[in-house]
Every structure is written in structure tokens, then in C-alpha cells.
Motif scaffolding. Structure first.
Motif, mmCIF file in Angstrom:
data_model
loop_
_atom_site.group_PDB
_atom_site.id
_atom_site.type_symbol
_atom_site.label_atom_id
_atom_site.label_comp_id
_atom_site.label_asym_id
_atom_site.label_seq_id
_atom_site.Cartn_x
_atom_site.Cartn_y
_atom_site.Cartn_z
ATOM 1 N N GLY A 1 0.797 -1.220 0.000
ATOM 2 C CA GLY A 1 0.000 0.000 0.000
ATOM 3 C C GLY A 1 0.825 1.263 0.000
ATOM 4 O O GLY A 1 0.431 2.274 0.557
ATOM 5 N N GLY A 2 1.963 1.249 -0.597
ATOM 6 C CA GLY A 2 2.798 2.452 -0.626
ATOM 7 C C GLY A 2 4.118 2.191 -1.315
ATOM 8 O O GLY A 2 4.213 1.356 -2.214
ATOM 9 N N LEU A 3 5.106 2.886 -0.869
ATOM 10 C CA LEU A 3 6.435 2.739 -1.444
ATOM 11 C C LEU A 3 7.076 1.431 -0.998
ATOM 12 O O LEU A 3 6.780 0.909 0.068
ATOM 13 C CB LEU A 3 7.322 3.903 -1.009
ATOM 14 N N SER A 4 7.969 0.950 -1.809
ATOM 15 C CA SER A 4 8.728 -0.242 -1.470
ATOM 16 C C SER A 4 9.661 0.066 -0.302
ATOM 17 O O SER A 4 10.149 1.188 -0.173
ATOM 18 C CB SER A 4 9.528 -0.672 -2.696
ATOM 19 N N PRO A 5 9.957 -0.915 0.551
ATOM 20 C CA PRO A 5 10.908 -0.675 1.645
ATOM 21 C C PRO A 5 12.303 -0.306 1.137
ATOM 22 O O PRO A 5 13.101 0.257 1.875
ATOM 23 C CB PRO A 5 10.948 -2.010 2.392
ATOM 24 N N ALA A 6 12.585 -0.610 -0.112
ATOM 25 C CA ALA A 6 13.901 -0.311 -0.676
ATOM 26 C C ALA A 6 13.995 1.111 -1.216
ATOM 27 O O ALA A 6 15.089 1.564 -1.563
ATOM 28 C CB ALA A 6 14.220 -1.297 -1.795
ATOM 29 N N PHE A 7 12.891 1.836 -1.279
ATOM 30 C CA PHE A 7 12.898 3.151 -1.911
ATOM 31 C C PHE A 7 13.866 4.120 -1.238
ATOM 32 O O PHE A 7 14.730 4.711 -1.888
ATOM 33 C CB PHE A 7 11.484 3.752 -1.914
ATOM 34 N N PHE A 8 13.730 4.296 0.061
ATOM 35 C CA PHE A 8 14.571 5.272 0.769
ATOM 36 C C PHE A 8 16.050 4.877 0.762
ATOM 37 O O PHE A 8 16.897 5.715 0.447
ATOM 38 C CB PHE A 8 14.055 5.474 2.197
ATOM 39 N N PRO A 9 16.415 3.614 1.075
ATOM 40 C CA PRO A 9 17.837 3.259 0.994
ATOM 41 C C PRO A 9 18.414 3.417 -0.409
ATOM 42 O O PRO A 9 19.541 3.884 -0.573
ATOM 43 C CB PRO A 9 17.868 1.789 1.429
ATOM 44 N N GLN A 10 17.642 3.053 -1.428
ATOM 45 C CA GLN A 10 18.134 3.194 -2.798
ATOM 46 C C GLN A 10 18.320 4.660 -3.169
ATOM 47 O O GLN A 10 19.310 5.014 -3.814
ATOM 48 C CB GLN A 10 17.186 2.518 -3.782
ATOM 49 N N LEU A 11 17.402 5.502 -2.738
ATOM 50 C CA LEU A 11 17.526 6.935 -3.005
ATOM 51 C C LEU A 11 18.785 7.494 -2.348
ATOM 52 O O LEU A 11 19.564 8.225 -2.985
ATOM 53 C CB LEU A 11 16.285 7.681 -2.495
ATOM 54 N N MET A 12 19.029 7.137 -1.093
ATOM 55 C CA MET A 12 20.230 7.614 -0.388
ATOM 56 C C MET A 12 21.503 7.087 -1.042
ATOM 57 O O MET A 12 22.484 7.815 -1.191
ATOM 58 C CB MET A 12 20.193 7.197 1.087
ATOM 59 N N LEU A 13 21.493 5.824 -1.452
ATOM 60 C CA LEU A 13 22.680 5.248 -2.088
ATOM 61 C C LEU A 13 22.970 5.906 -3.432
ATOM 62 O O LEU A 13 24.132 6.158 -3.765
ATOM 63 C CB LEU A 13 22.506 3.735 -2.247
ATOM 64 N N PHE B 1 9.630 9.457 9.414
ATOM 65 C CA PHE B 1 9.821 8.012 9.361
ATOM 66 C C PHE B 1 8.598 7.244 9.854
ATOM 67 O O PHE B 1 8.225 6.245 9.252
ATOM 68 C CB PHE B 1 11.063 7.601 10.158
ATOM 69 N N VAL B 2 7.969 7.699 10.939
ATOM 70 C CA VAL B 2 6.844 6.957 11.497
ATOM 71 C C VAL B 2 5.576 7.142 10.664
ATOM 72 O O VAL B 2 4.892 6.176 10.314
ATOM 73 C CB VAL B 2 6.602 7.363 12.965
ATOM 74 N N LYS B 3 5.249 8.377 10.323
ATOM 75 C CA LYS B 3 4.019 8.637 9.568
ATOM 76 C C LYS B 3 4.214 8.506 8.064
ATOM 77 O O LYS B 3 3.325 8.045 7.355
ATOM 78 C CB LYS B 3 3.491 10.046 9.887
ATOM 79 N N GLY B 4 5.379 8.930 7.557
ATOM 80 C CA GLY B 4 5.592 8.900 6.121
ATOM 81 C C GLY B 4 6.040 7.550 5.584
ATOM 82 O O GLY B 4 5.523 7.059 4.588
ATOM 83 N N PHE B 5 7.026 6.949 6.251
ATOM 84 C CA PHE B 5 7.594 5.685 5.750
ATOM 85 C C PHE B 5 7.126 4.460 6.536
ATOM 86 O O PHE B 5 7.547 3.344 6.238
ATOM 87 C CB PHE B 5 9.124 5.748 5.785
ATOM 88 N N ASN B 6 6.286 4.641 7.544
ATOM 89 C CA ASN B 6 5.774 3.542 8.383
ATOM 90 C C ASN B 6 6.888 2.702 9.002
ATOM 91 O O ASN B 6 6.826 1.479 9.038
ATOM 92 C CB ASN B 6 4.829 2.637 7.581
ATOM 93 N N VAL B 7 7.935 3.383 9.485
ATOM 94 C CA VAL B 7 9.038 2.711 10.149
ATOM 95 C C VAL B 7 8.792 2.811 11.654
ATOM 96 O O VAL B 7 8.523 3.890 12.167
ATOM 97 C CB VAL B 7 10.383 3.373 9.790
#
Length: 144
Positions: free
Chosen positions: A33-45, A136-142
Motif C-alpha cells: 500500500g505504498g512505497l517499497s521498503p527499498a525506496f529510501f535506501p536506494q535513493l540515499m545510495l 519516518f513513522v508517519k511517512g515511511f511507516n518505520v
């Protein structure tokens, strides 16, 4: 310093490419229901690779060849040690205390090292830690 800088950036790019390859095995975000969990790490890398490649090119084109620790004073080394130590402390305390408290204290220490005023340091550390927590909590559901 030119050679050390270039070696550092080559190693950083290689490590970033390795982690990017590893992040391709993360689960896809279709059923989440959203972005892949890999989105943020891949963007930073990708950003690390781009900025390292840029600095590698700039280092290669520079004509000067200064020594690596030229101009470093004892005060700078102590400041670096305090910042590095606060990061290690944050990693150690991450599961034991609330994230927002740890982040606020670490940011406050680093603001004081940068010689900001007490009030400015306090406001900056609280606003940044709350913002990061909400992103992180509201936007990325971490879970933090």
C-alpha cells in the motif's frame, strides 16, 4: 590528500553499489500500500554515488596535493571524537530509550559543538528530532 580523497571515494562508490545491489532483493511495495521498503535506501545510495563521483572528478582535476591531516588541530580532533562518540552512543541506546529522546540529545550535543547559542541549539534539536520522527513513522511507516 588528493590520492587519499580519490581512494576514499572509489571505496565509497564500491560499497554503495554493493548495498544498492543488495537492496534490489527487498520485497516489492505492491501489496504494502505504498512505497517499497527499498525506496529510501536506494535513493540515499544513489545520492551518495552521485556526490562521491562528482567529488572524485573534482579531486582528480585539482592541481594541489596537500598532506592528509594538514591543518588539523587538537580541538578539531576532540570535536570529531565527541560527534563520533555521540553517534555510537545513539546506536547503542537505540532499542533501550525512545528514539525521539536520543535524537534530540545527540542533535543538541552536536549543535553545541558547532557553537550555536543555547536556545538555538535546543530549538534546532527538538524541531529536527520531531520532524525526523514524524517523517519516518508517519511517512515511511518505520517503527522507531
Amino acid at each position: 590528500m588528493k590520492i587519499a580523497n580519490m581512494i576514499f571515494h572509489v571505496i565509497l562508490i564500491a560499497v554503495s553499489l554493493f548495498f544498492f545491489k543488495e537492496s534490489l532483493s527487498f520485497p516489492k511495495g505492491d501489496g504494502l500500500g505504498g512505497l517499497s521498503p527499498a525506496f529510501f535506501p536506494q535513493l540515499m545510495l544513489i545520492l551518495v554515488i552521485v556526490f562521491s563521483a562528482y567529488d572524485l572528478i573534482v579531486s582528480f582535476l585539482k592541481k594541489e596535493n596537500a598532506r592528509f591531516f594538514e591543518g588539523v588541530t587538537g580541538k578539531m580532533a576532540v570535536s570529531f571524537g565527541v560527534v563520533f562518540g555521540s553517534m555510537l552512543l545513539m546506536i547503542f541506546l537505540l532499542g533501550k530509550l525512545p528514539f525521539i529522546l536520543i535524537a534530540a540529545v545527540m542533535l543538541f550535543i552536536q549543535c553545541m559543538i558547532l557553537k550555536l547559542k543555547l536556545g538555538t541549539s535546543l530549538v534546532t534539536s527538538v524541531v529536527l528530532s520531531v520532524s525526523i520522527y514524524l517523517i519516518f513513522v508517519k511517512g515511511f511507516n518505520v517503527l522507531l
